[in-house]
Write a protein that holds these residues in place. Structure first.
Motif, PDB file in Angstrom:
ATOM      1  N   ALA A 125     -27.879  15.542  -5.533  1.00  0.00           N
ATOM      2  CA  ALA A 125     -27.915  16.761  -4.722  1.00  0.00           C
ATOM      3  C   ALA A 125     -26.514  17.163  -4.276  1.00  0.00           C
ATOM      4  CB  ALA A 125     -28.823  16.574  -3.511  1.00  0.00           C
ATOM      5  N   ALA A 126     -25.630  16.184  -4.111  1.00  0.00           N
ATOM      6  CA  ALA A 126     -24.258  16.475  -3.702  1.00  0.00           C
ATOM      7  C   ALA A 126     -23.482  17.229  -4.778  1.00  0.00           C
ATOM      8  CB  ALA A 126     -23.529  15.182  -3.353  1.00  0.00           C
ATOM      9  N   LEU A 127     -24.008  17.235  -6.002  1.00  0.00           N
ATOM     10  CA  LEU A 127     -23.346  17.951  -7.098  1.00  0.00           C
ATOM     11  C   LEU A 127     -23.706  19.429  -7.118  1.00  0.00           C
ATOM     12  CD1 LEU A 127     -23.994  15.319  -9.926  1.00  0.00           C
ATOM     13  CD2 LEU A 127     -21.988  15.493  -8.430  1.00  0.00           C
ATOM     14  N   LEU A 128     -24.754  19.821  -6.420  1.00  0.00           N
ATOM     15  CA  LEU A 128     -25.243  21.200  -6.478  1.00  0.00           C
ATOM     16  C   LEU A 128     -24.187  22.238  -6.091  1.00  0.00           C
ATOM     17  CD1 LEU A 128     -28.827  20.665  -5.018  1.00  0.00           C
ATOM     18  CD2 LEU A 128     -28.293  21.417  -7.346  1.00  0.00           C
ATOM     19  N   PRO A 129     -23.392  22.026  -5.032  1.00  0.00           N
ATOM     20  CA  PRO A 129     -22.433  23.060  -4.640  1.00  0.00           C
ATOM     21  C   PRO A 129     -21.049  22.930  -5.270  1.00  0.00           C
ATOM     22  CG  PRO A 129     -22.529  21.405  -2.927  1.00  0.00           C
ATOM     23  CD  PRO A 129     -23.468  20.948  -4.011  1.00  0.00           C
ATOM     24  N   VAL A 131     -30.529   6.292 -16.756  1.00  0.00           N
ATOM     25  CA  VAL A 131     -29.154   6.672 -16.426  1.00  0.00           C
ATOM     26  C   VAL A 131     -28.615   7.587 -17.517  1.00  0.00           C
ATOM     27  CG1 VAL A 131     -26.796   5.834 -16.066  1.00  0.00           C
ATOM     28  CG2 VAL A 131     -28.723   4.551 -15.138  1.00  0.00           C
ATOM     29  N   ILE A 132     -27.974   8.661 -17.085  1.00  0.00           N
ATOM     30  CA  ILE A 132     -27.339   9.598 -18.009  1.00  0.00           C
ATOM     31  C   ILE A 132     -25.832   9.558 -17.787  1.00  0.00           C
ATOM     32  CG2 ILE A 132     -27.022  12.035 -18.602  1.00  0.00           C
ATOM     33  CD1 ILE A 132     -29.646  10.988 -19.576  1.00  0.00           C
ATOM     34  N   THR A 133     -25.087   9.304 -18.845  1.00  0.00           N
ATOM     35  CA  THR A 133     -23.628   9.411 -18.806  1.00  0.00           C
ATOM     36  C   THR A 133     -23.225  10.592 -19.668  1.00  0.00           C
ATOM     37  OG1 THR A 133     -23.340   7.020 -18.509  1.00  0.00           O
ATOM     38  CG2 THR A 133     -21.443   8.267 -19.305  1.00  0.00           C
ATOM     39  N   ASP A 134     -22.660  11.606 -19.024  1.00  0.00           N
ATOM     40  CA  ASP A 134     -22.215  12.808 -19.715  1.00  0.00           C
ATOM     41  C   ASP A 134     -20.737  12.986 -19.420  1.00  0.00           C
ATOM     42  OD1 ASP A 134     -21.818  15.232 -20.918  1.00  0.00           O
ATOM     43  OD2 ASP A 134     -23.410  16.292 -19.858  1.00  0.00           O
ATOM     44  N   GLN A 182     -25.444  17.398 -18.352  1.00  0.00           N
ATOM     45  CA  GLN A 182     -26.795  16.849 -18.355  1.00  0.00           C
ATOM     46  C   GLN A 182     -26.903  15.819 -17.235  1.00  0.00           C
ATOM     47  OE1 GLN A 182     -29.751  14.322 -21.374  1.00  0.00           O
ATOM     48  NE2 GLN A 182     -27.757  15.008 -22.075  1.00  0.00           N
ATOM     49  N   VAL A 183     -27.988  15.902 -16.463  1.00  0.00           N
ATOM     50  CA  VAL A 183     -28.138  14.998 -15.328  1.00  0.00           C
ATOM     51  C   VAL A 183     -29.578  14.523 -15.205  1.00  0.00           C
ATOM     52  CG1 VAL A 183     -26.249  16.018 -13.999  1.00  0.00           C
ATOM     53  CG2 VAL A 183     -28.578  16.905 -13.720  1.00  0.00           C
ATOM     54  N   THR A 184     -29.763  13.537 -14.338  1.00  0.00           N
ATOM     55  CA  THR A 184     -31.086  13.104 -13.908  1.00  0.00           C
ATOM     56  C   THR A 184     -31.035  12.864 -12.416  1.00  0.00           C
ATOM     57  OG1 THR A 184     -32.910  11.577 -14.334  1.00  0.00           O
ATOM     58  CG2 THR A 184     -30.683  10.632 -14.305  1.00  0.00           C
ATOM     59  N   LEU A 194     -31.938  21.026  -9.609  1.00  0.00           N
ATOM     60  CA  LEU A 194     -31.058  20.597 -10.695  1.00  0.00           C
ATOM     61  C   LEU A 194     -31.452  21.244 -12.018  1.00  0.00           C
ATOM     62  CD1 LEU A 194     -30.669  16.818  -9.798  1.00  0.00           C
ATOM     63  CD2 LEU A 194     -28.889  18.565  -9.682  1.00  0.00           C
ATOM     64  N   THR A 195     -32.738  21.415 -12.230  1.00  0.00           N
ATOM     65  CA  THR A 195     -33.192  22.072 -13.464  1.00  0.00           C
ATOM     66  C   THR A 195     -32.655  23.498 -13.545  1.00  0.00           C
ATOM     67  OG1 THR A 195     -35.185  20.718 -13.566  1.00  0.00           O
ATOM     68  CG2 THR A 195     -35.222  22.788 -14.780  1.00  0.00           C
ATOM     69  N   ARG A 196     -32.569  24.161 -12.407  1.00  0.00           N
ATOM     70  CA  ARG A 196     -32.063  25.533 -12.380  1.00  0.00           C
ATOM     71  C   ARG A 196     -30.560  25.601 -12.583  1.00  0.00           C
ATOM     72  NH1 ARG A 196     -35.565  29.419 -10.457  1.00  0.00           N
ATOM     73  NH2 ARG A 196     -37.545  28.662  -9.580  1.00  0.00           N
ATOM     74  N   LYS A 197     -29.822  24.589 -12.118  1.00  0.00           N
ATOM     75  CA  LYS A 197     -28.358  24.664 -12.125  1.00  0.00           C
ATOM     76  C   LYS A 197     -27.689  23.889 -13.258  1.00  0.00           C
ATOM     77  CE  LYS A 197     -26.820  26.087  -7.615  1.00  0.00           C
ATOM     78  NZ  LYS A 197     -25.708  25.938  -6.654  1.00  0.00           N
ATOM     79  N   ALA A 198     -28.313  22.813 -13.705  1.00  0.00           N
ATOM     80  CA  ALA A 198     -27.678  21.959 -14.710  1.00  0.00           C
ATOM     81  C   ALA A 198     -27.960  22.461 -16.119  1.00  0.00           C
ATOM     82  CB  ALA A 198     -28.162  20.528 -14.561  1.00  0.00           C
ATOM     83  N   ALA A 199     -27.097  22.071 -17.046  1.00  0.00           N
ATOM     84  CA  ALA A 199     -27.330  22.434 -18.442  1.00  0.00           C
ATOM     85  C   ALA A 199     -28.628  21.817 -18.945  1.00  0.00           C
ATOM     86  CB  ALA A 199     -26.158  21.975 -19.305  1.00  0.00           C
TER      87      ALA A 199
END
Length: 224
Positions: free
Chosen positions: A134-138, A195-198, A152-154, A178-183
């Motif tokens: 959630a801290a990545l959203l802004p 775990v996703i490493t992008d 890409q995130v989870t 996150l679905t709305r904002k992330a690729a």
């Protein structure tokens, strides 16, 4: 020796309820144990500084109990650095452990978002687990693009919110945001490690993923 900055929430309740909350201890302790085993040092910071709220201290697993019993850890979690005092150059990586409290402060804090953007654009590892993403959203990068727009995130899922009986208490549903904002947002079944490493960004779905997030961070830091 590498050093990790851990940023935690100051919000001590579940959304607007009076239920005890903050940072979910096992997500912090399991990742931190990986950092310590790798020989890393760390600081814990929060927006306001001072004592940071934890919950899940009673979770009976050896790692959680060992870290929580450590006097140095207790000193740090009870007197966190204020993020305004942080010198980003002192650190190799940034980590956001989860906990519902984070949805009420770090998810919308522009000053912490700027710190995150600075870490990311400096080529450093940025990681989060469970509600931590959630801290990545802004987070907006210097070119005006949003960090998540190409990543890409989870994170903690709708199914897990339902299982945990928090779906009607949270400020917003993180999976949807996150679905709305992330690729791309990916998930596996509830409570399974994922775990996703992008690139240099690492995200984990739930508490079961905290140890693996720590391992992924150490692997990336070792690569330089």
């Amino acid at each position: 020796m590498a050093k990790v900055l851990i940023i935690v929430t100051n919000h001590a309740t579940l959304g607007d309820t009076d239920e005890k909350n903050g940072t979910y201890a096992p997500e912090l302790t399991h990742a931190l144990q990986v950092f310590l085993d790798a020989g890393y040092s760390y600081d814990i910071a929060s927006i306001s500084g001072g004592a940071a709220p934890l919950y899940g201290e009673e979770i009976d697993d050896a790692v959680n109990q060992s870290v929580l019993a450590d006097a140095d850890f207790q000193a740090r979690i009870n007197d966190t650095l204020a993020t305004a005092q942080i010198n980003n150059d002192d650190y190799n990586a940034l980590f956001f452990p989860g906990g519902f409290g984070l949805l009420s402060d770090l998810a919308s804090n522009k000053d912490v978002a700027a710190i995150t953007a600075n870490f990311y654009e400096a080529g450093k590892v940025v990681a989060a687990v469970c509600h931590g993403p959630a801290a990545l959203l802004p987070v907006e990068l210097s070119d005006g693009s949003m960090l998540l727009a190409s990543r890409q995130v989870t994170a903690f899922t709708r199914e897990e919110e339902i299982d945990f009986a928090t779906i009607d208490k949270i400020p917003f549903l993180l999976e949807e945001a996150l679905t709305r904002k992330a690729a791309k947002f990916t998930k596996v079944g509830p409570w399974l490690e994922h775990v996703i490493t992008d690139g240099q960004l690492v995200t984990g779905q739930n508490p079961s993923s905290a140890h693996a997030v720590g391992e992924a961070m150490v692997a990336l830091i070792a690569k330089g």
